[in-house]
Design an enzyme around this catalytic site. Structure first.
Site, PDB file in Angstrom:
ATOM      1  N   SER A  61       1.098  -1.005  -0.142  1.00 18.89           N
ATOM      2  CA  SER A  61       0.034   0.148  -0.056  1.00 18.89           C
ATOM      3  C   SER A  61       0.926   1.221  -0.401  1.00 18.89           C
ATOM      4  O   SER A  61       0.587   2.588  -0.111  1.00 18.89           O
ATOM      5  CB  SER A  61      -0.639  -0.105   1.101  1.00 18.89           C
ATOM      6  OG  SER A  61      -1.894  -0.319   0.892  1.00 18.89           O
ATOM      7  N   LYS A  64       0.411   3.132  -3.403  1.00 16.60           N
ATOM      8  CA  LYS A  64      -0.892   4.275  -3.148  1.00 16.60           C
ATOM      9  C   LYS A  64      -0.649   5.988  -3.030  1.00 16.60           C
ATOM     10  O   LYS A  64      -1.316   6.834  -3.708  1.00 16.60           O
ATOM     11  CB  LYS A  64      -1.979   3.986  -1.998  1.00 16.60           C
ATOM     12  CG  LYS A  64      -2.290   2.240  -2.261  1.00 16.60           C
ATOM     13  CD  LYS A  64      -3.472   1.970  -0.801  1.00 16.60           C
ATOM     14  CE  LYS A  64      -4.049   1.142  -0.932  1.00 16.60           C
ATOM     15  NZ  LYS A  64      -4.138  -0.419  -0.306  1.00 16.60           N
ATOM     16  N   TYR A 186      -2.994  -2.307 -10.436  1.00 11.33           N
ATOM     17  CA  TYR A 186      -3.259  -1.836  -8.993  1.00 11.33           C
ATOM     18  C   TYR A 186      -2.176  -2.749  -8.454  1.00 11.33           C
ATOM     19  O   TYR A 186      -1.650  -2.353  -7.768  1.00 11.33           O
ATOM     20  CB  TYR A 186      -4.682  -2.228  -8.196  1.00 11.33           C
ATOM     21  CG  TYR A 186      -4.394  -2.269  -6.625  1.00 11.33           C
ATOM     22  CD1 TYR A 186      -4.676  -1.400  -6.210  1.00 11.33           C
ATOM     23  CD2 TYR A 186      -4.927  -3.020  -6.283  1.00 11.33           C
ATOM     24  CE1 TYR A 186      -4.465  -1.182  -4.766  1.00 11.33           C
ATOM     25  CE2 TYR A 186      -4.939  -3.565  -5.470  1.00 11.33           C
ATOM     26  CZ  TYR A 186      -4.662  -2.345  -4.116  1.00 11.33           C
ATOM     27  OH  TYR A 186      -4.671  -2.005  -2.687  1.00 11.33           O
ATOM     28  N   TYR A 238      -4.774   3.857   7.379  1.00  6.45           N
ATOM     29  CA  TYR A 238      -5.996   2.904   7.861  1.00  6.45           C
ATOM     30  C   TYR A 238      -6.708   3.613   9.097  1.00  6.45           C
ATOM     31  O   TYR A 238      -6.650   4.761   9.524  1.00  6.45           O
ATOM     32  CB  TYR A 238      -6.044   1.403   7.345  1.00  6.45           C
ATOM     33  CG  TYR A 238      -5.296   1.137   6.886  1.00  6.45           C
ATOM     34  CD1 TYR A 238      -4.879   1.731   5.647  1.00  6.45           C
ATOM     35  CD2 TYR A 238      -4.253  -0.024   7.340  1.00  6.45           C
ATOM     36  CE1 TYR A 238      -4.193   0.887   4.576  1.00  6.45           C
ATOM     37  CE2 TYR A 238      -3.074  -0.280   6.906  1.00  6.45           C
ATOM     38  CZ  TYR A 238      -3.064   0.611   5.025  1.00  6.45           C
ATOM     39  OH  TYR A 238      -2.265  -0.043   4.081  1.00  6.45           O
ATOM     40  N   VAL A 256       1.021  -3.909   3.409  1.00  4.46           N
ATOM     41  CA  VAL A 256       1.480  -4.768   4.229  1.00  4.46           C
ATOM     42  C   VAL A 256       2.068  -6.073   3.916  1.00  4.46           C
ATOM     43  O   VAL A 256       2.523  -7.315   4.825  1.00  4.46           O
ATOM     44  CB  VAL A 256       0.247  -6.028   3.623  1.00  4.46           C
ATOM     45  CG1 VAL A 256      -1.036  -5.056   4.889  1.00  4.46           C
ATOM     46  CG2 VAL A 256      -0.154  -6.166   2.479  1.00  4.46           C
TER      47      VAL A 256
HETATM   48  N1  LIG Z   1      -2.626  -2.523   3.042  1.00  6.36           N
HETATM   49  C1  LIG Z   1      -1.964  -3.243   2.262  1.00  6.36           C
HETATM   50  O1  LIG Z   1      -0.389  -2.796   2.105  1.00  6.36           O
HETATM   51  C2  LIG Z   1      -3.065  -3.564   1.216  1.00  6.36           C
HETATM   52  C3  LIG Z   1      -2.705  -3.736   0.174  1.00  6.36           C
HETATM   53  C4  LIG Z   1      -2.909  -5.373  -0.673  1.00  6.36           C
HETATM   54  N2  LIG Z   1      -2.397  -5.372  -2.028  1.00  6.36           N
HETATM   55  C5  LIG Z   1      -3.759  -5.046  -1.581  1.00  6.36           C
HETATM   56  O2  LIG Z   1      -4.740  -4.808  -2.367  1.00  6.36           O
HETATM   57  O3  LIG Z   1      -4.653  -6.156  -0.113  1.00  6.36           O
END
Ligand SMILES: NC(=O)CC[C@H](N)C(=O)O
Length: 302
Positions: A61, A64, A186, A238, A256
């Protein structure tokens, strides 16, 4: 600084064993848990690192932020017609809020919001995956950065939840491109492999009024930089963004894969990595390391 980083890693290393490596993406579940690295990059160009700062990991993430910056650069303010910049207070992959709020994600740092941003970028770039890879290569000054095809494929195989979000948004008219193609983009962004040093360098423009010294690029305006940092501060972790603000007090973004990047505006960027996560999906030892660092140096922006 060097001695402090070594001391902090020694202090938080005993936490390894208390978290859990993400295994909902099977290709991530095989990463050895016992790793811990940190890099601090100053606006003056000084790099300090300790532990496994040179070991590449899946940025997940953290990508992002790069997607959002590309969207701001190429589509401007219009992006905010498609999503908000409010904290969600929900897990990163939650679906409930998205239905209540009629397919308009709360912010670009939860999965639904990042998918809308990727949809926006999909309309702008002929080859979104390559544009992203080249963008982060320039920002980090590392032309070796690669996308891990195994991780991207593994995510695509297990895409049910992200696909559900994207199709739900499509049903509300908030998705314009082929869902499967956007999911591929993505996942390829999430599967970028970078180490702490790469990420600390790649984020340095956010500590420097939008200017990336080593690439010579004004990536964002000063005002846009403040705005991106504000969204990181309110939504970058988050449903744990409040806890991160309380404990660390900096704009930050986690993934993650176990990485967390934090920005000290006007001064430094920091990237810490340890693969084991807490219940909110944020690096357990990474949070502790950033908390110690910010407390010891008095870095909170609040
Ligand atoms: N929080 C994350 O890093 C989530 C990214 C992961 N690629 C997902 O879509 O679940």
């Amino acid at each position: 600084m060097q001695a402090l980083l070594n001391e902090i890693l020694d202090a938080v290393r005993p936490l390894i064993g208390q978290g859990k490596v993400a295994d909902y993406i099977p290709a991530l579940g095989t990463v050895p848990a016992n790793q811990l690295g940190i890099a601090v990059y100053g606006n003056d160009g000084e790099m300090y690192c300790a532990g496994d700062a040179e070991t590449p990991f899946s940025v997940q993430s953290i990508s992002k932020v790069f997607s959002l910056v590309q969207a701001i650069d190429h589509s401007g303010e219009a992006i905010w017609e498609r999503l908000g910049h409010e904290p969600s207070g929900q897990p990163f992959n939650s679906l409930v809020q998205l239905e209540f709020e009629r397919g308009r994600p709360r912010n670009p740092f939860i999965n639904a919001g990042a998918l809308v941003i990727c949809d926006i970028n999909q309309s702008r770039f002929a080859a979104p995956t390559l544009s992203m890879r080249d963008f982060v290569r320039r920002l980090s000054g590392n032309p070796q950065i690669m996308i891990d095809g195994k991780v991207a494929d593994s995510e695509y195989q297990h895409r049910a939840r992200n696909a559900a979000m994207a199709y739900l948004m499509q049903s509300f008219g908030n998705f314009h491109n082929d869902v499967e193609a956007v999911l591929r983009s993505y996942f390829s962004h999430c599967a970028l492999r970078m180490n702490c040093i790469d990420l600390a360098r790649a984020f340095c423009f956010l500590a420097n009024d939008g200017y990336c010294k080593h690439s010579g690029e004004q990536v964002l305006t000063r005002r846009q930089t403040q705005q991106v940092n504000s969204i990181m501060a309110t939504s970058g972790l988050y449903d744990e963004a409040g806890n991160f603000a309380y404990r660390v007090g900096l704009p930050g973004k986690s993934g993650v894969g176990g990485g967390i990047v934090a920005v000290v505006p006007g001064q430094f960027t920091v990237c810490v990595w340890s693969p084991e996560l807490n219940a909110a999906g944020n690096s357990l030892a990474g949070m502790a390391a950033l908390e110690m660092l910010s407390a010891r140096i008095g870095w909170s922006v609040f």
